[in-house]
Write a protein that holds these residues in place. Sequence first.
Motif, PDB file in Angstrom:
ATOM      1  N   VAL A  90       0.863  -1.178   0.000  1.00 20.07           N
ATOM      2  CA  VAL A  90       0.000   0.000   0.000  1.00 20.07           C
ATOM      3  C   VAL A  90       0.902   1.231   0.000  1.00 20.07           C
ATOM      4  O   VAL A  90       1.687   1.431   0.929  1.00 20.07           O
ATOM      5  CB  VAL A  90      -0.936   0.006   1.219  1.00 20.07           C
ATOM      6  CG1 VAL A  90      -1.714   1.316   1.298  1.00 20.07           C
ATOM      7  CG2 VAL A  90      -1.890  -1.180   1.164  1.00 20.07           C
ATOM      8  N   GLY A  91       0.783   2.021  -1.034  1.00 25.03           N
ATOM      9  CA  GLY A  91       1.663   3.177  -1.162  1.00 25.03           C
ATOM     10  C   GLY A  91       1.029   4.497  -0.764  1.00 25.03           C
ATOM     11  O   GLY A  91       1.731   5.471  -0.501  1.00 25.03           O
ATOM     12  N   SER A  92      -0.302   4.546  -0.711  1.00 22.77           N
ATOM     13  CA  SER A  92      -0.963   5.799  -0.328  1.00 22.77           C
ATOM     14  C   SER A  92      -2.272   5.503   0.407  1.00 22.77           C
ATOM     15  O   SER A  92      -2.971   4.531   0.105  1.00 22.77           O
ATOM     16  CB  SER A  92      -1.238   6.664  -1.563  1.00 22.77           C
ATOM     17  OG  SER A  92      -2.167   6.044  -2.427  1.00 22.77           O
ATOM     18  N   PHE A  93      -2.575   6.355   1.377  1.00 27.43           N
ATOM     19  CA  PHE A  93      -3.818   6.264   2.154  1.00 27.43           C
ATOM     20  C   PHE A  93      -4.202   7.709   2.442  1.00 27.43           C
ATOM     21  O   PHE A  93      -3.596   8.367   3.283  1.00 27.43           O
ATOM     22  CB  PHE A  93      -3.572   5.471   3.437  1.00 27.43           C
ATOM     23  CG  PHE A  93      -4.815   5.110   4.216  1.00 27.43           C
ATOM     24  CD1 PHE A  93      -5.883   5.979   4.362  1.00 27.43           C
ATOM     25  CD2 PHE A  93      -4.921   3.866   4.827  1.00 27.43           C
ATOM     26  CE1 PHE A  93      -7.009   5.634   5.084  1.00 27.43           C
ATOM     27  CE2 PHE A  93      -6.047   3.505   5.562  1.00 27.43           C
ATOM     28  CZ  PHE A  93      -7.094   4.390   5.691  1.00 27.43           C
ATOM     29  N   ILE A  94      -5.206   8.201   1.742  1.00 25.07           N
ATOM     30  CA  ILE A  94      -5.555   9.619   1.821  1.00 25.07           C
ATOM     31  C   ILE A  94      -6.970   9.790   2.356  1.00 25.07           C
ATOM     32  O   ILE A  94      -7.937   9.266   1.795  1.00 25.07           O
ATOM     33  CB  ILE A  94      -5.445  10.294   0.439  1.00 25.07           C
ATOM     34  CG1 ILE A  94      -4.022  10.131  -0.116  1.00 25.07           C
ATOM     35  CG2 ILE A  94      -5.817  11.770   0.528  1.00 25.07           C
ATOM     36  CD1 ILE A  94      -3.868  10.583  -1.542  1.00 25.07           C
ATOM     37  N   ALA A  95      -7.085  10.537   3.469  1.00 22.31           N
ATOM     38  CA  ALA A  95      -8.382  10.899   4.045  1.00 22.31           C
ATOM     39  C   ALA A  95      -8.171  12.207   4.807  1.00 22.31           C
ATOM     40  O   ALA A  95      -8.072  12.214   6.037  1.00 22.31           O
ATOM     41  CB  ALA A  95      -8.908   9.799   4.953  1.00 22.31           C
ATOM     42  N   ASP A  96      -8.088  13.289   4.111  1.00 27.53           N
ATOM     43  CA  ASP A  96      -7.682  14.571   4.687  1.00 27.53           C
ATOM     44  C   ASP A  96      -8.898  15.316   5.249  1.00 27.53           C
ATOM     45  O   ASP A  96      -9.837  15.640   4.515  1.00 27.53           O
ATOM     46  CB  ASP A  96      -7.002  15.409   3.599  1.00 27.53           C
ATOM     47  CG  ASP A  96      -6.331  16.635   4.178  1.00 27.53           C
ATOM     48  OD1 ASP A  96      -6.062  16.643   5.392  1.00 27.53           O
ATOM     49  OD2 ASP A  96      -6.076  17.582   3.414  1.00 27.53           O
ATOM     50  N   ASN A  97      -8.863  15.566   6.526  1.00 26.38           N
ATOM     51  CA  ASN A  97      -9.963  16.265   7.200  1.00 26.38           C
ATOM     52  C   ASN A  97      -9.423  17.121   8.334  1.00 26.38           C
ATOM     53  O   ASN A  97      -8.261  16.997   8.731  1.00 26.38           O
ATOM     54  CB  ASN A  97     -10.968  15.259   7.781  1.00 26.38           C
ATOM     55  CG  ASN A  97     -11.852  14.626   6.742  1.00 26.38           C
ATOM     56  OD1 ASN A  97     -12.642  15.295   6.086  1.00 26.38           O
ATOM     57  ND2 ASN A  97     -11.708  13.323   6.574  1.00 26.38           N
TER      58      ASN A  97
END
Length: 388
Positions: A237-244
Amino acid sequence: MNAQLFEKLDLAYEDMVIIRRHLHMHPELSFQEVNTAQYIHDFYAQLGIDVQAGVGGNGVVARVKGACPGKTVALRADFDALPIQDEKDVSYKSTVPGVMHACGHDGHTATLLQLAKAIFEIRENLTGEYVFIHQHAEEFAPGGAISMIEDGCLDGVDVIFGTHLWSLIPFKTIEYRSGPVMAAADRFDIVVQGAGGHGAAPHQTKDAIVIGSQLVMSLQQLVSRRVDPIESAVLSVGSFIADNAFNVIADSARIGGTVRTFSPDIRDLMEREMERIVKGTAVANDCEIQFDYFRGYPAVVNHPKETEFLKGVAESIPGVEAVEESKPQMGGEDFAYYLEHVPGTFFFTGAQIDEPYPHHHPKFDFEEKAMLLAAKTLGAAALDYQKT
């Protein structure tokens, strides 16, 4: 003839370095290599070598015929760069912000250009035909090999050889391997659609970060619990995006990564099991999860006969001190497509410097004298194959 070829290549080494450094200073990204393709075309045209541009896109193919009929041997080099900022402190540092040759393709191109020139100069003493394939877009799937093959770059070709200058293999070493030598390179994209809300009221939400975290941990067990330990597979897994904001529970999350395999059966298994895990996680959390799996290059599978032939050639090259069987590499390469159409082999030329960095690193560089050994090995393979 090999001695005559080697003598010409020795004399061409300084020009090889000049070309490599020019290309290093002026890199172009995959599918955008307009100036590089023109540079390659002009090099051949000025020598009077038969050359075709626009092959399958930005590809360039040159052909040299010997004085007598014989086999047709193809040699391939790639010429695209990467979206990486060059951090080396050298005179030939990239002049293009955010773009650099961080994988040695500039060296591959310089090697093949000077080798083609040397073969052209001794063509009256040669048999057969020599095809020089300059491929665009190796770094970004679907790559340039497929379209170049469809456009006829392998028409009439009996065998193909290719090499990769390798920064982590000692200089003066040639590594070969029969069978799978580089992995199939796939990627995946997952979107978790939960239900966001206030961080103080998690019971009213479906937390995409928690759901995504469960998914990541489940995927990381796939190789260890579903793949035969004798086989090889990598899931990263190279990216995990959940920007809050700090007090907001994520409504959605996007997860991306790569899968590397050698066996077609294991490749199918990984995709199938990933989809099963995603569906199960969605059901368990009463949410929607979108899963997309993109197949990239297949595994590079070298042909046994041609690999054994290449090994023998490498052992005869002046300056080569070690010829060793390589371990399989989990990196991908669209040279795989050529090998699905004609026999051949892809090998590694050691190019390690005193303080080496891996490929795709901002400070990547390689020992330029390795280009000369690569040229001699490819050239000798092309000439000696006429005798097989």
